[in-house]
Design an enzyme around this catalytic site. Structure first.
Site, PDB file in Angstrom:
ATOM      1  N   LYS A  99       0.870  -1.184   0.000  1.00 19.74           N
ATOM      2  CA  LYS A  99       0.000   0.000   0.000  1.00 19.74           C
ATOM      3  C   LYS A  99       0.897   1.221   0.000  1.00 19.74           C
ATOM      4  CE  LYS A  99      -4.412   0.994   0.110  1.00 19.74           C
ATOM      5  NZ  LYS A  99      -5.563   0.162  -0.302  1.00 19.74           N
TER       6      LYS A  99
ATOM      7  N   ASP B 128      -7.204   4.154  -4.482  1.00 23.99           N
ATOM      8  CA  ASP B 128      -7.840   3.980  -3.169  1.00 23.99           C
ATOM      9  C   ASP B 128      -8.464   5.351  -2.876  1.00 23.99           C
ATOM     10  OD1 ASP B 128      -7.917   1.917  -0.783  1.00 23.99           O
ATOM     11  OD2 ASP B 128      -7.516   3.834   0.180  1.00 23.99           O
TER      12      ASP B 128
HETATM   13  P1  NDP Z   1     -13.215   7.405  -2.678  1.00 24.80           P
HETATM   14  O1  NDP Z   1     -12.174   8.421  -2.449  1.00 24.80           O
HETATM   15  O2  NDP Z   1     -13.746   7.188  -4.049  1.00 24.80           O
HETATM   16  O3  NDP Z   1     -14.467   7.645  -1.727  1.00 24.80           O
HETATM   17  C1  NDP Z   1     -14.331   7.708  -0.364  1.00 24.80           C
HETATM   18  C2  NDP Z   1     -15.677   8.046   0.255  1.00 24.80           C
HETATM   19  O4  NDP Z   1     -15.576   7.914   1.668  1.00 24.80           O
HETATM   20  C3  NDP Z   1     -16.118   9.466  -0.025  1.00 24.80           C
HETATM   21  O5  NDP Z   1     -17.518   9.533  -0.064  1.00 24.80           O
HETATM   22  C4  NDP Z   1     -15.557  10.210   1.170  1.00 24.80           C
HETATM   23  O6  NDP Z   1     -16.258  11.412   1.470  1.00 24.80           O
HETATM   24  C5  NDP Z   1     -15.756   9.198   2.280  1.00 24.80           C
HETATM   25  N1  NDP Z   1     -14.752   9.375   3.325  1.00 24.80           N
HETATM   26  C6  NDP Z   1     -13.405   9.297   3.194  1.00 24.80           C
HETATM   27  N2  NDP Z   1     -12.800   9.573   4.357  1.00 24.80           N
HETATM   28  C7  NDP Z   1     -13.786   9.806   5.247  1.00 24.80           C
HETATM   29  C8  NDP Z   1     -13.792  10.133   6.612  1.00 24.80           C
HETATM   30  N3  NDP Z   1     -12.656  10.272   7.292  1.00 24.80           N
HETATM   31  N4  NDP Z   1     -14.994  10.303   7.216  1.00 24.80           N
HETATM   32  C9  NDP Z   1     -16.148  10.176   6.522  1.00 24.80           C
HETATM   33  N5  NDP Z   1     -16.205   9.861   5.216  1.00 24.80           N
HETATM   34  C10 NDP Z   1     -15.032   9.689   4.590  1.00 24.80           C
HETATM   35  O7  NDP Z   1     -12.571   6.035  -2.116  1.00 24.80           O
HETATM   36  P2  NDP Z   1     -13.029   4.525  -2.383  1.00 24.80           P
HETATM   37  O8  NDP Z   1     -14.490   4.453  -2.557  1.00 24.80           O
HETATM   38  O9  NDP Z   1     -12.141   3.965  -3.413  1.00 24.80           O
HETATM   39  O10 NDP Z   1     -12.609   3.831  -1.002  1.00 24.80           O
HETATM   40  C11 NDP Z   1     -13.516   3.680   0.086  1.00 24.80           C
HETATM   41  C12 NDP Z   1     -13.030   2.577   1.004  1.00 24.80           C
HETATM   42  O11 NDP Z   1     -12.954   1.342   0.275  1.00 24.80           O
HETATM   43  C13 NDP Z   1     -11.639   2.764   1.592  1.00 24.80           C
HETATM   44  O12 NDP Z   1     -11.609   2.179   2.887  1.00 24.80           O
HETATM   45  C14 NDP Z   1     -10.749   1.961   0.670  1.00 24.80           C
HETATM   46  O13 NDP Z   1      -9.548   1.565   1.299  1.00 24.80           O
HETATM   47  C15 NDP Z   1     -11.643   0.773   0.392  1.00 24.80           C
HETATM   48  N6  NDP Z   1     -11.370  -0.007  -0.803  1.00 24.80           N
HETATM   49  C16 NDP Z   1     -11.290   0.578  -2.033  1.00 24.80           C
HETATM   50  C17 NDP Z   1     -11.069  -0.187  -3.159  1.00 24.80           C
HETATM   51  C18 NDP Z   1     -11.063   0.385  -4.521  1.00 24.80           C
HETATM   52  O14 NDP Z   1     -10.942  -0.384  -5.478  1.00 24.80           O
HETATM   53  N7  NDP Z   1     -11.205   1.690  -4.701  1.00 24.80           N
HETATM   54  C19 NDP Z   1     -10.842  -1.645  -3.046  1.00 24.80           C
HETATM   55  C20 NDP Z   1     -11.017  -2.179  -1.709  1.00 24.80           C
HETATM   56  C21 NDP Z   1     -11.258  -1.359  -0.647  1.00 24.80           C
HETATM   57  P3  NDP Z   1     -16.002  12.778   0.626  1.00 24.80           P
HETATM   58  O15 NDP Z   1     -16.759  12.577  -0.643  1.00 24.80           O
HETATM   59  O16 NDP Z   1     -16.532  13.848   1.503  1.00 24.80           O
HETATM   60  O17 NDP Z   1     -14.517  12.860   0.396  1.00 24.80           O
HETATM   61  O1  2IT Z   2      -7.824  -1.833  -0.784  1.00 27.73           O
HETATM   62  C1  2IT Z   2      -7.775  -2.316  -1.934  1.00 27.73           C
HETATM   63  O2  2IT Z   2      -7.909  -3.523  -2.147  1.00 27.73           O
HETATM   64  C2  2IT Z   2      -7.609  -1.383  -3.055  1.00 27.73           C
HETATM   65  N1  2IT Z   2      -7.599  -0.177  -2.847  1.00 27.73           N
HETATM   66  C3  2IT Z   2      -7.427  -1.918  -4.454  1.00 27.73           C
HETATM   67  C4  2IT Z   2      -6.016  -2.349  -4.675  1.00 27.73           C
HETATM   68  C5  2IT Z   2      -5.660  -2.743  -6.079  1.00 27.73           C
HETATM   69  O3  2IT Z   2      -4.460  -2.978  -6.293  1.00 27.73           O
HETATM   70  O4  2IT Z   2      -6.515  -2.815  -6.958  1.00 27.73           O
END
Ligand code: NDP
Ligand code: 2IT
Length: 443
Positions: free
Chosen positions: A124, A164
């Site tokens: 990461k 992420d």
């Molecule tokens: P994005 O940046 O696309 O979206 C994040 C969302 O969460 C936004 O709505 C944001 O609000 C909100 N958010 C972030 N930080 C906070 C906080 N401290 N308090 C409240 N709300 C918060 O990220 P992702 O959707 O990609 O990621 C979301 C989660 O999923 C993370 O935990 C990430 O590690 C996990 N994840 C992501 C993957 C991926 O493929 N993208 C894969 C596996 C897991 P705002 O719009 O106000 O910024």
């Molecule tokens: O937390 C996760 O699994 C991710 N943000 C996706 C990682 C990846 O390499 O696609």
């Protein structure tokens, strides 16, 4: 092997890293009793070795803002474990980013990637750069400066970053463009790329879709389904958006979404049209969710989380530790019977304990959100073959992978009267990496 002593040593060796301690604690609690029945793992000190990253790269990122001021951020890549494949894991750009958070994420990633059944190690990275309020040009300059340093540590057979929090299609474009320029080659050294330049169909949707497919697997084992289930989702970013999309398609009712400033409550449920508004609002306009409440005349709860809303299923899809013990108690009190974690470690240690003790269907992030990195793995495959599969083909593979992850959780997590998915995911993820490490001898 003794759990308390192990945790004492770990916290001593890694002071002031609460998120990392929490992630290891959740794993160690399940894996140590298993190790105590398999002496080869203790003899080779596998868990001690798996909790120490292979290496951590940290570097300065300087860039100029639109006013010509010099800005500086700190950036990292934690290369945690490459026993079963090249390092693989996302990059996070958020003001909260620090080493504790990236170590927890890299550690979780190692187990998650092992569960996908694909050959990927865990890593990461990211930076404390805050993309909020920055212009496209500022984000581009930051990304180019970031990659000018990172490029020497990554590669398609070495370490393959992706997105992420705070790293989506725009950032991946800038980062991959700079990687290609610096390395002088076009290789699949990043995933989540645009479809025009080596990206995979379904990668954008895969984490959210996978999280719903996993919930479907858990329910179907209980002879139940998603149709007409009332669902509460937190977050409104990439993972939340496509969790909502698949739930709508499956006939469930999605009644909340959230962001950092609050949550919307839409009792009629989201539709494809309302979701299209959300995707445009959050991905293109980068605005607040309160706009949704204005547009569709529903309730908006500023500075609150959605867990007090009565539901059948909860999908925490925002960030770590966003659902605490009180929230868990409230959800259980309202008879919520399924929790499928789209985010990484969204439930606090105490909250997760409550879910476990209540024996509801509780899927930890490393199982439920593994669909994202799984399709990243398939993006690597397609890049290596220099061809692209269709949307349907990738989606079918995603469904099969989520099914296999579910089977592994059941294999290692089946208790007398229920499946402990936390135990199943942790032990299944551990075994493959541990066996590979033992094969290599002491290193
Ligand atoms: P994005 O940046 O696309 O979206 C994040 C969302 O969460 C936004 O709505 C944001 O609000 C909100 N958010 C972030 N930080 C906070 C906080 N401290 N308090 C409240 N709300 C918060 O990220 P992702 O959707 O990609 O990621 C979301 C989660 O999923 C993370 O935990 C990430 O590690 C996990 N994840 C992501 C993957 C991926 O493929 N993208 C894969 C596996 C897991 P705002 O719009 O106000 O910024
Ligand atoms: O937390 C996760 O699994 C991710 N943000 C996706 C990682 C990846 O390499 O696609």
């Amino acid at each position: 092997m003794e759990f308390d002593q192990f945790m004492l040593d770990l916290t001593r060796r890694n002071p002031s890293q609460p998120e990392f301690h929490q992630a290891v604690r959740e794993v160690a609690e399940k894996v140590i009793p298993f190790i105590n029945t398999e002496p080869k793992y203790e003899k080779a000190r596998i868990l001690e070795r798996m909790t120490e990253p292979d290496r951590i790269i940290t570097f300065r990122v300087c860039w100029e803002d639109d006013e010509g001021n010099v800005q500086m951020n700190r950036a990292y890549r934690v290369q945690f474990n490459n026993a079963i494949g090249p390092y693989k894991g996302g990059l996070r750009f958020d003001k909260s980013v620090n080493l504790s958070i990236l170590k927890f994420l890299g550690f979780e990633q190692t187990f998650k990637n092992s569960l996908t059944t694909l050959p990927m190690g865990g890593a990461k990275g990211g930076s404390d750069f805050n993309p909020k309020g920055k212009s496209d040009a500022e984000v581009m300059r930051f990304c180019q400066s970031f990659m000018s340093e990172l490029f020497r540590y990554i590669g398609s057979n070495l370490d393959v970053p992706a997105g992420d929090i705070g790293v989506g299609a725009r950032e991946i474009g800038y980062l991959f463009g700079q990687y290609k320029r610096m390395s002088g080659e076009f290789t699949g050294a990043m995933t989540g790329k645009g479809l025009a330049f080596g990206g995979s169909p379904v990668r954008k949707e895969s984490t959210g879709y996978g999280c719903v497919y996993f919930a479907r697997e858990m329910l179907s084992k209980q002879k139940d389904g998603l149709e007409n289930k009332v669902c509460v989702i937190s977050g409104s970013g990439n993972v939340a958006q496509y969790t909502a999309q698949k739930l709508i398609e499956f006939g469930a009712r999605v009644i909340t979404l959230s962001d950092r400033s609050g949550f919307i409550y839409d009792p009629d449920g989201l539709t494809d049209e309302k979701l299209a508004f959300v995707i445009d609002l959050k991905t293109n306009k980068r605005a607040k969710l309160s706009e949704y409440a204005k547009e569709f005349r529903c309730d908006y709860h500023p500075d609150e989380k959605p867990w007090k809303v009565t539901c059948d299923i909860a999908f925490p899809c925002a960030t770590q530790n966003e659902l605490d013990e009180d929230n868990a108690r409230t959800l259980l009190g309202h008879e919520c019977s399924v929790v499928s974690e789209g985010a990484n470690m969204p439930t606090t240690y105490e909250g997760a304990k409550l879910f476990e003790e209540s024996k509801i269907l509780y899927a930890p992030g490393k199982a439920a959100n593994a669909g994202g990195v799984a399709i990243s793995g398939l993006e690597m495959t397609q890049n290596a073959m220099r061809l692209n599969w269709s949307h349907e083909e990738v989606d079918l593979r995603l469904q099969n992978i989520m099914k296999r992850i579910h089977e592994q959780c059941v294999e290692y997590g089946q208790e007398k009267d229920y499946v402990n998915y936390v135990k199943g995911a942790n032990i299944a993820g551990f075994v493959k990496v541990a066996d590979a490490m033992i094969s290599y001898g002491v290193m």
